[in-house]
Design a protein around this motif. Structure first.
Motif, short mmCIF file in Angstrom:
data_model
loop_
_atom_site.label_atom_id
_atom_site.label_comp_id
_atom_site.label_asym_id
_atom_site.label_seq_id
_atom_site.Cartn_x
_atom_site.Cartn_y
_atom_site.Cartn_z
N GLY A 140 0.82 -1.21 0.00
CA GLY A 140 0.00 0.00 0.00
C GLY A 140 0.85 1.26 0.00
N ILE A 141 1.92 1.25 0.80
CA ILE A 141 2.81 2.42 0.87
C ILE A 141 3.51 2.65 -0.46
CG2 ILE A 141 4.97 3.27 1.90
CD1 ILE A 141 4.01 2.00 4.54
N ILE A 142 3.96 1.57 -1.09
CA ILE A 142 4.62 1.70 -2.41
C ILE A 142 3.63 2.25 -3.43
CG2 ILE A 142 5.64 0.41 -4.32
CD1 ILE A 142 6.80 -1.51 -2.17
N THR A 143 2.39 1.77 -3.39
CA THR A 143 1.35 2.29 -4.28
C THR A 143 1.13 3.77 -4.05
OG1 THR A 143 0.21 0.14 -4.29
CG2 THR A 143 -1.08 2.07 -4.97
N ALA A 144 1.03 4.16 -2.77
CA ALA A 144 0.82 5.57 -2.42
C ALA A 144 2.01 6.42 -2.87
CB ALA A 144 0.61 5.71 -0.91
N GLY A 145 3.23 5.90 -2.69
CA GLY A 145 4.42 6.65 -3.10
C GLY A 145 4.46 6.91 -4.59
N ILE A 146 4.09 5.90 -5.37
CA ILE A 146 4.05 6.06 -6.83
C ILE A 146 3.01 7.12 -7.20
CG2 ILE A 146 3.43 4.93 -9.01
CD1 ILE A 146 4.56 2.32 -7.77
N LEU A 147 1.84 7.05 -6.57
CA LEU A 147 0.79 8.02 -6.88
C LEU A 147 1.18 9.43 -6.47
CD1 LEU A 147 -2.41 6.00 -5.88
CD2 LEU A 147 -1.71 6.72 -8.17
N PHE A 148 1.84 9.57 -5.31
CA PHE A 148 2.30 10.90 -4.89
C PHE A 148 3.30 11.48 -5.89
CE2 PHE A 148 1.20 9.90 -0.27
CZ PHE A 148 0.15 10.81 -0.25
N SER A 149 4.19 10.64 -6.41
CA SER A 149 5.15 11.10 -7.41
C SER A 149 4.45 11.53 -8.70
CB SER A 149 6.18 10.00 -7.73
OG SER A 149 7.03 9.75 -6.63
N VAL A 150 3.49 10.73 -9.12
CA VAL A 150 2.75 11.06 -10.35
C VAL A 150 1.95 12.34 -10.18
CG1 VAL A 150 0.89 10.30 -11.88
CG2 VAL A 150 2.60 8.66 -11.12
N ILE A 151 1.27 12.46 -9.04
CA ILE A 151 0.46 13.66 -8.79
C ILE A 151 1.34 14.90 -8.69
CG2 ILE A 151 -1.03 14.80 -7.09
CD1 ILE A 151 -2.04 11.90 -6.41
N GLY A 152 2.47 14.78 -7.97
CA GLY A 152 3.40 15.91 -7.85
C GLY A 152 3.92 16.34 -9.20
#
Length: 361
Positions: A43-55
């Motif tokens: 879940g954390i890895i998924t969130a990290g990828i999404l945060f990078s994409v959104i940023g």
């Protein structure tokens, strides 16, 4: 060198909107990730990828379209009606975060300084009020200076606990119920509510984006670092005493076992994270209210700070478990619209370019 400094600066501001008290205390990590056992790491890895994409997407959009504030991103993206619905939700969420952070600080003042909870709340409110008075320049300066300290403090304390703790017989199975039924959806909600404030803040960063490269790399770096820190925190919680999963401030409770300077240092780190989140969200709410009614910002700040004090009675973990998931759906809708529009725009440009190249041949 100047580009590297700018990238770190913008990434720090982006991270400061997310590395708040819930994150640094471990409370958010427990509720949204640790409770899913091994799935929490995915879940954390998924969130990290999404945060990078959104940023990356939002900062790139801010730079290329010269966006100066949140409204210039919001209303063209979702339309007038939904724009106002999200605008109200964003404002309420900022007020909620402001309240949550002040409540958490009251808990620290009570636990560490033995200041009565209500007086701790009042003290934190006054400090936030003074800092909000400094405006966006003061808040950016505080975020830029404090965020690296927060990250270093969280990592050093977490790594110390991992290295020097005997974890051979510890497990968290069956100790805590998750926010949702699966780690993937929980990660989406986590990204959703955190994106509400972070998108608002990123829309004000145009003066700090000197090139498209800075915009892109800042967003990606911010997401990657958030993922790394969250993985470290989750590791500490995952292997430590299961009783800590039910604590109001899990990581602070863990460091209490070591006592002395380690616990004191982490209490300071946690308080600073609460301060940054409170000031950022409080300032954002004041700006939204001031943009709608013709009242002096300082008067609005005082009124809001007075209103927040009675809201603190709901408690830190209680506010996180009820308020944050609710706003997660609003954030998910917003980032889905932003990402979908960005994908459509890039595909449109790709096909247009391909069409031109075919005609030229």
């Amino acid at each position: 060198m100047n580009d590297k400094i700018s990238i770190v600066k913008v990434a720090s501001i982006y991270m400061a909107t997310i590395v708040g008290a819930g994150f640094a205390s471990g409370q958010e990590i427990v509720q949204f990730f640790s409770s899913y056992y091994e799935g929490g790491f995915f879940g954390i890895i998924t969130a990290g990828i999404l945060f990078s994409v959104i940023g990356y997407v939002v900062l790139d959009k801010v730079y290329t379209e010269r966006i100066r504030n949140y409204e210039e991103l919001l209303f063209p993206s979702v339309g007038w009606f939904m724009g106002w619905v999200i605008e109200i939700a964003v404002s309420l969420f900022m007020l909620s975060v402001f309240c949550v952070m002040i409540t958490g600080a009251g808990s620290i003042f009570f636990d560490k300084l033995e200041i009565p909870f209500k007086y701790g709340i009042i003290l934190m409110t006054v400090i936030c009020m003074v800092l909000i008075f400094t405006g966006i320049k003061g808040i950016i300066a505080i975020s830029t200076a404090v965020t690296p300290v927060l990250i270093a403090g969280i990592l050093l304390v977490a790594l110390y606990v991992i290295i020097f703790n005997d974890t051979s017989a510890l497990s968290i199975y069956g100790c805590f119920a998750g926010i949702t039924n699966n780690w993937f959806f929980s990660a989406l909600l986590y990204v959703g509510y955190n994106s509400i404030v972070s998108v608002v803040v990123m829309c004000s960063l145009l003066p700090h984006l000197k090139s498209r490269k800075i915009a892109a790399l800042s967003g990606i770096l911010g997401g990657m670092l958030l993922c790394f820190i969250a993985l470290i925190i989750n590791t500490v919680i995952y292997v430590f005493n299961p009783d800590m999963l039910l604590k109001e401030l899990p990581l602070l409770s863990i460091t209490e076992k070591y006592g002395g300077i380690l616990n004191t240092v982490y209490a300071l780190v946690l308080w600073l994270s609460m301060l940054i989140s409170a000031v950022t969200s409080g300032y954002g709410f004041v700006e939204r209210v001031a943009g709608k009614i013709n009242i002096n910002k300082k008067i609005i700040t005082v009124i809001i700070c007075l209103l927040v004090i009675p809201m603190s009675r709901f408690g830190f973990s209680g506010l996180i478990s009820t308020v944050y998931p609710l706003f997660g759906y609003v954030g998910l809708f917003l980032i889905t619209v932003i990402l979908t529009q960005d994908i459509n725009l890039k595909w449109s440009r790709f096909f247009k370019k391909a069409s031109v190249e075919r005609r030229n041949k």
